[in-house]
Design a protein around this motif. Structure first.
Motif, PDB file in Angstrom:
ATOM      1  N   LEU A 171      33.354 -18.904 -30.974  1.00  0.00           N
ATOM      2  CA  LEU A 171      32.114 -18.174 -31.271  1.00  0.00           C
ATOM      3  C   LEU A 171      32.485 -16.925 -32.069  1.00  0.00           C
ATOM      4  O   LEU A 171      32.994 -15.951 -31.510  1.00  0.00           O
ATOM      5  N   PHE A 172      32.251 -16.966 -33.364  1.00  0.00           N
ATOM      6  CA  PHE A 172      32.726 -15.889 -34.240  1.00  0.00           C
ATOM      7  C   PHE A 172      31.563 -15.130 -34.884  1.00  0.00           C
ATOM      8  O   PHE A 172      30.826 -15.677 -35.691  1.00  0.00           O
ATOM      9  N   TYR A 173      31.441 -13.853 -34.497  1.00  0.00           N
ATOM     10  CA  TYR A 173      30.407 -12.971 -35.058  1.00  0.00           C
ATOM     11  C   TYR A 173      30.950 -12.155 -36.233  1.00  0.00           C
ATOM     12  O   TYR A 173      30.227 -11.355 -36.795  1.00  0.00           O
ATOM     13  N   GLU A 174      32.237 -12.304 -36.522  1.00  0.00           N
ATOM     14  CA  GLU A 174      32.829 -11.599 -37.665  1.00  0.00           C
ATOM     15  C   GLU A 174      33.656 -12.599 -38.446  1.00  0.00           C
ATOM     16  O   GLU A 174      34.119 -13.605 -37.893  1.00  0.00           O
ATOM     17  N   ALA A 175      33.892 -12.288 -39.714  1.00  0.00           N
ATOM     18  CA  ALA A 175      34.655 -13.175 -40.589  1.00  0.00           C
ATOM     19  C   ALA A 175      36.072 -13.385 -40.061  1.00  0.00           C
ATOM     20  O   ALA A 175      36.642 -12.504 -39.408  1.00  0.00           O
TER      21      ALA A 175
ATOM     22  N   ILE B 140      34.462 -26.794 -30.981  1.00  0.00           N
ATOM     23  CA  ILE B 140      33.211 -26.587 -31.719  1.00  0.00           C
ATOM     24  C   ILE B 140      33.248 -25.174 -32.289  1.00  0.00           C
ATOM     25  O   ILE B 140      33.632 -24.236 -31.583  1.00  0.00           O
ATOM     26  N   ASN B 141      32.872 -25.024 -33.540  1.00  0.00           N
ATOM     27  CA  ASN B 141      32.876 -23.699 -34.165  1.00  0.00           C
ATOM     28  C   ASN B 141      31.457 -23.229 -34.410  1.00  0.00           C
ATOM     29  O   ASN B 141      30.652 -23.975 -34.956  1.00  0.00           O
ATOM     30  N   ILE B 142      31.202 -21.983 -34.015  1.00  0.00           N
ATOM     31  CA  ILE B 142      29.900 -21.395 -34.307  1.00  0.00           C
ATOM     32  C   ILE B 142      30.147 -20.069 -35.007  1.00  0.00           C
ATOM     33  O   ILE B 142      30.874 -19.215 -34.481  1.00  0.00           O
ATOM     34  N   SER B 143      29.578 -19.905 -36.194  1.00  0.00           N
ATOM     35  CA  SER B 143      29.647 -18.583 -36.814  1.00  0.00           C
ATOM     36  C   SER B 143      28.254 -17.980 -36.724  1.00  0.00           C
ATOM     37  O   SER B 143      27.249 -18.677 -36.895  1.00  0.00           O
ATOM     38  N   ALA B 144      28.218 -16.685 -36.398  1.00  0.00           N
ATOM     39  CA  ALA B 144      26.934 -16.030 -36.125  1.00  0.00           C
ATOM     40  C   ALA B 144      25.963 -16.214 -37.282  1.00  0.00           C
ATOM     41  O   ALA B 144      24.768 -16.433 -37.076  1.00  0.00           O
ATOM     42  N   SER B 145      26.486 -16.179 -38.520  1.00  0.00           N
ATOM     43  CA  SER B 145      25.579 -16.232 -39.681  1.00  0.00           C
ATOM     44  C   SER B 145      24.877 -17.581 -39.789  1.00  0.00           C
ATOM     45  O   SER B 145      23.833 -17.687 -40.413  1.00  0.00           O
ATOM     46  N   ALA B 146      25.427 -18.630 -39.158  1.00  0.00           N
ATOM     47  CA  ALA B 146      24.794 -19.951 -39.236  1.00  0.00           C
ATOM     48  C   ALA B 146      24.187 -20.337 -37.884  1.00  0.00           C
ATOM     49  O   ALA B 146      23.917 -21.503 -37.627  1.00  0.00           O
ATOM     50  N   SER B 147      23.964 -19.353 -37.002  1.00  0.00           N
ATOM     51  CA  SER B 147      23.438 -19.654 -35.666  1.00  0.00           C
ATOM     52  C   SER B 147      22.072 -18.984 -35.491  1.00  0.00           C
ATOM     53  O   SER B 147      21.590 -18.279 -36.381  1.00  0.00           O
TER      54      SER B 147
ATOM     55  N   VAL C 299      21.540 -16.466 -33.898  1.00  0.00           N
ATOM     56  CA  VAL C 299      21.712 -15.012 -33.869  1.00  0.00           C
ATOM     57  C   VAL C 299      20.901 -14.379 -35.003  1.00  0.00           C
ATOM     58  O   VAL C 299      20.284 -13.333 -34.832  1.00  0.00           O
ATOM     59  N   VAL C 300      20.864 -15.055 -36.155  1.00  0.00           N
ATOM     60  CA  VAL C 300      20.116 -14.487 -37.298  1.00  0.00           C
ATOM     61  C   VAL C 300      18.610 -14.479 -37.022  1.00  0.00           C
ATOM     62  O   VAL C 300      17.861 -13.768 -37.685  1.00  0.00           O
ATOM     63  N   LYS C 301      18.165 -15.238 -36.012  1.00  0.00           N
ATOM     64  CA  LYS C 301      16.734 -15.215 -35.642  1.00  0.00           C
ATOM     65  C   LYS C 301      16.464 -14.194 -34.539  1.00  0.00           C
ATOM     66  O   LYS C 301      15.373 -14.140 -33.998  1.00  0.00           O
ATOM     67  N   GLY C 302      17.481 -13.439 -34.160  1.00  0.00           N
ATOM     68  CA  GLY C 302      17.274 -12.351 -33.207  1.00  0.00           C
ATOM     69  C   GLY C 302      17.718 -12.650 -31.787  1.00  0.00           C
ATOM     70  O   GLY C 302      17.462 -11.862 -30.882  1.00  0.00           O
ATOM     71  N   GLU C 303      18.380 -13.766 -31.547  1.00  0.00           N
ATOM     72  CA  GLU C 303      18.825 -14.081 -30.181  1.00  0.00           C
ATOM     73  C   GLU C 303      19.936 -13.120 -29.759  1.00  0.00           C
ATOM     74  O   GLU C 303      20.835 -12.807 -30.544  1.00  0.00           O
ATOM     75  N   THR C 304      19.859 -12.638 -28.535  1.00  0.00           N
ATOM     76  CA  THR C 304      20.871 -11.677 -28.076  1.00  0.00           C
ATOM     77  C   THR C 304      22.185 -12.392 -27.770  1.00  0.00           C
ATOM     78  O   THR C 304      22.224 -13.611 -27.574  1.00  0.00           O
ATOM     79  N   LEU C 305      23.238 -11.575 -27.645  1.00  0.00           N
ATOM     80  CA  LEU C 305      24.556 -12.119 -27.283  1.00  0.00           C
ATOM     81  C   LEU C 305      24.481 -12.810 -25.926  1.00  0.00           C
ATOM     82  O   LEU C 305      24.994 -13.909 -25.745  1.00  0.00           O
ATOM     83  N   GLU C 306      23.806 -12.171 -24.957  1.00  0.00           N
ATOM     84  CA  GLU C 306      23.757 -12.738 -23.612  1.00  0.00           C
ATOM     85  C   GLU C 306      23.001 -14.071 -23.611  1.00  0.00           C
ATOM     86  O   GLU C 306      23.445 -15.041 -22.992  1.00  0.00           O
ATOM     87  N   ASP C 307      21.862 -14.126 -24.320  1.00  0.00           N
ATOM     88  CA  ASP C 307      21.104 -15.397 -24.365  1.00  0.00           C
ATOM     89  C   ASP C 307      21.909 -16.478 -25.079  1.00  0.00           C
ATOM     90  O   ASP C 307      21.929 -17.629 -24.651  1.00  0.00           O
ATOM     91  N   THR C 308      22.568 -16.093 -26.166  1.00  0.00           N
ATOM     92  CA  THR C 308      23.398 -17.065 -26.899  1.00  0.00           C
ATOM     93  C   THR C 308      24.459 -17.633 -25.959  1.00  0.00           C
ATOM     94  O   THR C 308      24.639 -18.849 -25.845  1.00  0.00           O
ATOM     95  N   ALA C 309      25.117 -16.733 -25.242  1.00  0.00           N
ATOM     96  CA  ALA C 309      26.214 -17.161 -24.361  1.00  0.00           C
ATOM     97  C   ALA C 309      25.708 -18.030 -23.222  1.00  0.00           C
ATOM     98  O   ALA C 309      26.317 -19.044 -22.873  1.00  0.00           O
TER      99      ALA C 309
ATOM    100  N   ALA D 107      32.679  -6.710 -26.085  1.00  0.00           N
ATOM    101  CA  ALA D 107      31.759  -7.863 -26.072  1.00  0.00           C
ATOM    102  C   ALA D 107      32.333  -9.042 -25.264  1.00  0.00           C
ATOM    103  O   ALA D 107      31.614  -9.627 -24.442  1.00  0.00           O
ATOM    104  N   PRO D 108      33.604  -9.407 -25.420  1.00  0.00           N
ATOM    105  CA  PRO D 108      34.122 -10.525 -24.612  1.00  0.00           C
ATOM    106  C   PRO D 108      34.200 -10.201 -23.125  1.00  0.00           C
ATOM    107  O   PRO D 108      34.029 -11.087 -22.285  1.00  0.00           O
ATOM    108  N   HIS D 109      34.414  -8.929 -22.778  1.00  0.00           N
ATOM    109  CA  HIS D 109      34.454  -8.521 -21.369  1.00  0.00           C
ATOM    110  C   HIS D 109      33.061  -8.686 -20.761  1.00  0.00           C
ATOM    111  O   HIS D 109      32.910  -9.120 -19.613  1.00  0.00           O
ATOM    112  N   TYR D 110      32.050  -8.355 -21.553  1.00  0.00           N
ATOM    113  CA  TYR D 110      30.651  -8.493 -21.129  1.00  0.00           C
ATOM    114  C   TYR D 110      30.353  -9.962 -20.812  1.00  0.00           C
ATOM    115  O   TYR D 110      29.778 -10.285 -19.785  1.00  0.00           O
TER     116      TYR D 110
END
Ligand code: CP
Length: 306
Positions: free
Chosen positions: A47-51, A71-78, A80-90, A110-113
């Motif tokens: 789960l990658f939110y940065e390049a 499985i690879n998820i990049s934030a820009s193609a998830s 997340v761009v529609k406003g989903e929070t980190l917690e909901d995504t996880a 963020a990973p500790h959270y």
């Protein structure tokens, strides 16, 4: 450990176990058929939110070589761009029952959270300016491979220390392994109080390079700077760049490392980046073995094979 969130939490024994396990996986990476069934049936989400080029690819290759489903998820193609929070995504990813989430995020912690809220293991693949544990571990595997030891090495880490998760993870891990760590960079890029973590601190890079066994050059984290960059890139290259002249101050057999991506002509000249002392692509090669070791150990080591 269920999670790998940083090197700060790793003991000397933990680090030695990870490096020894990585050594045992290196042989697989040189085979014609580079795949073993060790993590068959396990699911890993990157789960990658940065390049990322190296970290994401090598975690994916590491998982695949151990026969996990990756499985690879990049934030820009998830979403997340529609406003989903980190917690909901996880939580939504958790509902699909992964065994490990490997995560990169711009926010420190963020990973500790996520680790506190999810049942699966979490591996930190870089959180803001905080930690990048797998990078420090592959750096140490490379040092141990070339120098035969980590204890007693003089390691200079030069550049934008304030924004560098690589510097912080290496500082924790190297001091724990008995190396001397010298941090150097412009005063604007040295965080106040960092010497309390056991580092020597220099604003003259020549002092850090002199007699060093290992030099780690860091990229200026342009994406994490304020509006004004001090010094300018031209001044930076002149006073804080590694070139064939200042490299002569190091031990004759010193090695030059860089976590990548490099800004050639800024923190490192191409003569050095491509020169005989560089081990930059060895670091990348070792990254696959270290990440195989982390996935294997987090998944329960030998129990994972049952
Ligand atoms: N060293 C490193 O983390 O590189 P990437 O940003 O390409 O993953």
């Amino acid at each position: 450990h269920k999670h790998i969130l940083g090197t700060e939490q790793l003991s000397r024994e933990d680090i030695e176990l990870i490096l020894d396990t990585a050594d045992s996986f290196k042989e697989i990476n040189s085979r014609e058929i580079k795949k073993v069934p060790t993590l068959r049936g396990k699911t890993i989400i990157n789960l990658f939110y940065e390049a990322s080029t190296r970290t994401r690819t090598s975690f994916e290759i590491a998982g695949k070589r151990l026969s996990a489903d990756t499985i690879n998820i990049s934030a820009s193609a998830s979403s997340v761009v529609k406003g989903e929070t980190l917690e909901d995504t996880a939580k939504n990813l958790q509902a699909m029952a992964p065994d490990i989430i490997v995560m990169r995020h711009s926010a420190s912690g963020a990973p500790h959270y996520l680790a506190k809220r999810l049942d699966c293991s979490v591996i930190n693949a870089g959180d803001g300016a905080h930690e990048h544990p797998s990078q420090a571990l592959l750096d140490m595997l490379t040092m141990r491979q070339v120098k035969g030891r980590i204890e007693g090495l003089k390691v200079a880490i030069i550049g934008d220390i304030a924004h560098s998760r690589v510097a912080r993870s290496n500082l924790y891990a190297l001091t724990r392994m008995g190396a001397t760590v010298r941090l150097a960079g412009p005063g604007t890029m040295i965080p106040p109080g960092i010497e309390r973590l056991g580092a020597e601190v220099h604003t003259d890079i020549n002092e850090a390079i002199r007699d060093a066994d290992v030099i780690i050059m860091l990229r200026i984290q342009l994406e994490r700077q304020g509006k004004t960059l001090l010094p300018t890139l031209r001044e930076y290259a002149r006073f804080y760049g590694l070139n064939p002249q200042n490299l002569k101050l190091a031990k004759d057999d010193a090695i030059v490392m860089h976590p990548g991506p490099m800004n050639r002509g800024v923190e490192i000249s191409s003569f050095v980046a491509d020169g005989p002392q560089n081990v930059i692509l060895d670091q990348v090669e070792n990254g696959v073995a270290v990440r195989m070791a982390l996935l294997y150990l987090v998944a329960g080591g030998e129990q994972a094979e049952k």
